[in-house]
Design a protein around this motif. Sequence first.
Motif, PDB file in Angstrom:
ATOM      1  N   LYS A 182      12.513  68.973  83.550  1.00 33.55           N
ATOM      2  CA  LYS A 182      11.893  70.165  83.046  1.00 33.55           C
ATOM      3  C   LYS A 182      10.490  70.474  83.078  1.00 33.55           C
ATOM      4  N   SER A 183       9.633  69.464  82.562  1.00 31.65           N
ATOM      5  CA  SER A 183       8.279  69.160  82.996  1.00 31.65           C
ATOM      6  C   SER A 183       7.941  69.299  84.262  1.00 31.65           C
ATOM      7  N   THR A 184       8.536  68.670  85.167  1.00 29.94           N
ATOM      8  CA  THR A 184       8.069  68.438  86.698  1.00 29.94           C
ATOM      9  C   THR A 184       8.215  69.809  87.100  1.00 29.94           C
ATOM     10  N   LEU A 185       9.297  70.648  86.857  1.00 30.68           N
ATOM     11  CA  LEU A 185       9.610  71.864  87.287  1.00 30.68           C
ATOM     12  C   LEU A 185       8.756  72.850  86.836  1.00 30.68           C
ATOM     13  N   LEU A 186       8.300  72.994  85.820  1.00 30.74           N
ATOM     14  CA  LEU A 186       7.149  73.607  85.173  1.00 30.74           C
ATOM     15  C   LEU A 186       5.892  73.580  85.724  1.00 30.74           C
ATOM     16  N   LYS A 187       5.689  72.181  85.667  1.00 34.23           N
ATOM     17  CA  LYS A 187       4.033  71.880  86.581  1.00 34.23           C
ATOM     18  C   LYS A 187       4.221  72.368  87.860  1.00 34.23           C
ATOM     19  N   THR A 188       5.347  72.198  88.579  1.00 32.42           N
ATOM     20  CA  THR A 188       5.244  72.723  89.923  1.00 32.42           C
ATOM     21  C   THR A 188       5.180  74.432  90.072  1.00 32.42           C
ATOM     22  N   CYS A 189       5.765  75.008  89.006  1.00 37.79           N
ATOM     23  CA  CYS A 189       5.580  76.386  88.859  1.00 37.79           C
ATOM     24  C   CYS A 189       4.251  76.916  88.508  1.00 37.79           C
ATOM     25  N   ALA A 190       3.667  75.914  88.047  1.00 37.94           N
ATOM     26  CA  ALA A 190       2.323  76.154  87.364  1.00 37.94           C
ATOM     27  C   ALA A 190       1.082  75.786  88.691  1.00 37.94           C
ATOM     28  N   GLY A 191       1.696  75.262  89.500  1.00 37.96           N
ATOM     29  CA  GLY A 191       0.713  74.855  90.848  1.00 37.96           C
ATOM     30  C   GLY A 191      -0.152  73.564  90.148  1.00 37.96           C
ATOM     31  N   TYR A 192       0.432  72.699  89.367  1.00 39.47           N
ATOM     32  CA  TYR A 192      -0.238  71.534  88.761  1.00 39.47           C
ATOM     33  C   TYR A 192       0.244  70.508  89.812  1.00 39.47           C
ATOM     34  N   ILE A 193       1.389  70.287  89.955  1.00 42.01           N
ATOM     35  CA  ILE A 193       1.864  69.384  91.091  1.00 42.01           C
ATOM     36  C   ILE A 193       2.364  70.012  92.442  1.00 42.01           C
ATOM     37  N   ARG A 194       2.169  69.276  93.583  1.00 39.91           N
ATOM     38  CA  ARG A 194       2.773  69.788  94.790  1.00 39.91           C
ATOM     39  C   ARG A 194       4.404  69.003  94.733  1.00 39.91           C
ATOM     40  N   PRO A 195       5.001  69.915  95.198  1.00 40.37           N
ATOM     41  CA  PRO A 195       6.475  69.257  95.585  1.00 40.37           C
ATOM     42  C   PRO A 195       6.362  68.189  97.001  1.00 40.37           C
ATOM     43  N   THR A 196       7.409  67.619  96.808  1.00 38.61           N
ATOM     44  CA  THR A 196       7.319  66.546  97.911  1.00 38.61           C
ATOM     45  C   THR A 196       7.802  67.415  99.268  1.00 38.61           C
ATOM     46  N   SER A 197       9.047  68.143  99.034  1.00 40.87           N
ATOM     47  CA  SER A 197       9.345  69.174  99.913  1.00 40.87           C
ATOM     48  C   SER A 197      10.227  70.552  99.405  1.00 40.87           C
ATOM     49  N   ASP A 245      10.011  75.055  99.047  1.00 40.81           N
ATOM     50  CA  ASP A 245       8.871  75.957  99.059  1.00 40.81           C
ATOM     51  C   ASP A 245       8.869  76.496  97.759  1.00 40.81           C
ATOM     52  N   ILE A 246       7.861  76.998  97.098  1.00 39.22           N
ATOM     53  CA  ILE A 246       7.686  77.719  95.907  1.00 39.22           C
ATOM     54  C   ILE A 246       6.804  78.979  96.074  1.00 39.22           C
ATOM     55  N   THR A 247       7.119  80.268  95.871  1.00 42.66           N
ATOM     56  CA  THR A 247       6.176  81.173  95.830  1.00 42.66           C
ATOM     57  C   THR A 247       6.240  81.888  94.612  1.00 42.66           C
ATOM     58  N   LEU A 248       5.064  82.466  94.015  1.00 41.77           N
ATOM     59  CA  LEU A 248       5.070  83.351  92.929  1.00 41.77           C
ATOM     60  C   LEU A 248       4.649  84.780  93.486  1.00 41.77           C
ATOM     61  N   TRP A 249       5.220  85.716  93.071  1.00 44.98           N
ATOM     62  CA  TRP A 249       4.705  86.981  93.523  1.00 44.98           C
ATOM     63  C   TRP A 249       4.772  87.088  95.100  1.00 44.98           C
ATOM     64  N   ASP A 250       5.706  86.366  95.749  1.00 48.84           N
ATOM     65  CA  ASP A 250       5.887  86.247  97.233  1.00 48.84           C
ATOM     66  C   ASP A 250       4.596  85.651  97.740  1.00 48.84           C
ATOM     67  N   GLU A 251       3.761  84.761  96.888  1.00 46.86           N
ATOM     68  CA  GLU A 251       2.611  84.330  97.467  1.00 46.86           C
ATOM     69  C   GLU A 251       2.827  82.657  97.353  1.00 46.86           C
ATOM     70  N   PRO A 252       1.861  81.863  98.046  1.00 51.42           N
ATOM     71  CA  PRO A 252       1.930  80.512  97.809  1.00 51.42           C
ATOM     72  C   PRO A 252       1.070  80.156  96.810  1.00 51.42           C
ATOM     73  N   ILE A 253       1.322  79.115  95.886  1.00 55.24           N
ATOM     74  CA  ILE A 253       0.565  79.014  94.629  1.00 55.24           C
ATOM     75  C   ILE A 253      -0.762  78.259  94.639  1.00 55.24           C
ATOM     76  N   PHE A 254      -0.513  77.008  95.841  1.00 53.96           N
ATOM     77  CA  PHE A 254      -1.839  76.244  95.839  1.00 53.96           C
ATOM     78  C   PHE A 254      -3.023  76.667  96.506  1.00 53.96           C
ATOM     79  N   ASN A 255      -4.049  76.547  95.692  1.00 55.27           N
ATOM     80  CA  ASN A 255      -5.413  77.219  95.911  1.00 55.27           C
ATOM     81  C   ASN A 255      -5.507  78.800  96.081  1.00 55.27           C
ATOM     82  N   ASN A 256      -4.645  79.212  95.286  1.00 59.18           N
ATOM     83  CA  ASN A 256      -4.287  80.720  95.279  1.00 59.18           C
ATOM     84  C   ASN A 256      -4.779  81.241  94.050  1.00 59.18           C
ATOM     85  N   MET A 257      -6.114  81.834  93.819  1.00 60.13           N
ATOM     86  CA  MET A 257      -6.853  82.204  92.563  1.00 60.13           C
ATOM     87  C   MET A 257      -6.066  83.489  92.309  1.00 60.13           C
ATOM     88  N   ASN A 258      -5.563  84.329  93.176  1.00 61.76           N
ATOM     89  CA  ASN A 258      -4.664  85.510  92.954  1.00 61.76           C
ATOM     90  C   ASN A 258      -3.513  85.262  91.891  1.00 61.76           C
TER      91      ASN A 258
END
Length: 298
Positions: free
Chosen positions: A42-57, A59-72
């Motif tokens: 659960k924590s790993t999944l939430l951290k991935t959704c929050a952009g705290y950790i990168r998945p090993t493989s 894709d995850i998008t929020l509002w159809d945009e990539p999370i990492f290094n994306n201030m928007n």
Amino acid sequence: MAIINCRNLTKKYTNKLALDDVSFSIDENRIIGLIGRNGAGKSTLLKTCAGYIRPTSGDITLWDEPIFNNMNVLSRLIFINEDMRFHHSLKLKDIIKLSKIYYANWDNELATKLFNYFNLDIKLKYAKLSTGMKSQFNFIMGICSRMSLTLFDEPTLGLDAAVRKEFYNILLKDFMDNPRTIIISSHMLHELENLLEEIIIIKNGKFLMQEPIDVIQNYSVSLNGARKVIIPFIESHKTLFENELGDSITAGIENNLTKKDIYYLNENNVEINKISSEDTCVYLTSNTKEGEIYDIIS
Ligand SMILES: Nc1ncnc2c1ncn2[C@@H]1O[C@H](COP(=O)(O)OP(=O)(O)OP(=O)(O)O)[C@@H](O)[C@H]1O
């Protein structure tokens, strides 16, 4: 509109596969429960959704945009967990001052009311708070920041039952006035279920199901009666558990009994009871068989 899209997410920590090919999407403006046993991911999944950790493989998008290094994207979410780290010198009032600047929708009036209601002295340093006080403060941060996506990882750690209930009531009221997408991970589904529209269940890092809460509430029933009457139902239905005692059996099965089945079971003196959503989740996520613990401790 889906605001979170996860496709084939896998996260491997050294030797541990914490997320195993997880795919799901979440629509906006709803409260979702993320349910799973200890170590389910659960924590790993939430951290991935929050952009705290990168998945090993995957894709995850929020509002159809990539999370990492994306201030928007990152500026529209808040992740609340027990590891919130603030500089040791910061008092609660300093954090609140920063929150007013950082969170565009910060509701300071509500924050003040909640700090007073829960007797949290804002002159205290965050580092000096007890576990329960930290959870209270974090919960207030999560509510008052009013971010479009609010992720709570076990937000009620160390809080007593009365405070947990009050927080969930406050969260529901605030959600109704200010709809947004909220995901809450927890082991205690029964305390949350009035709040939730949908739940996602994960087991051993794998996605198990995503269903509206009423589907889970009606997912299974227990049958108690004569062995020879119940065995055919166990054989023909998904079975969550079975306990035998002499000639009788108690079994939890998926609740897709027809009217004819119910008539037949009633005629044969089988007791039919609803299984709570909490127990359904416990059975669905169990790695052991019902009663196995008694073999260990006997
Ligand atoms: N940083 C890490 N390094 C190595 N393994 C980790 C790390 N973080 C988590 N794990 C492992 O990954 C698995 C999933 O952990 P995670 O914390 O995501 O589960 P959880 O469902 O949140 O558990 P809990 O309900 O007990 O908090 C566990 O086996 C855990 O030991």
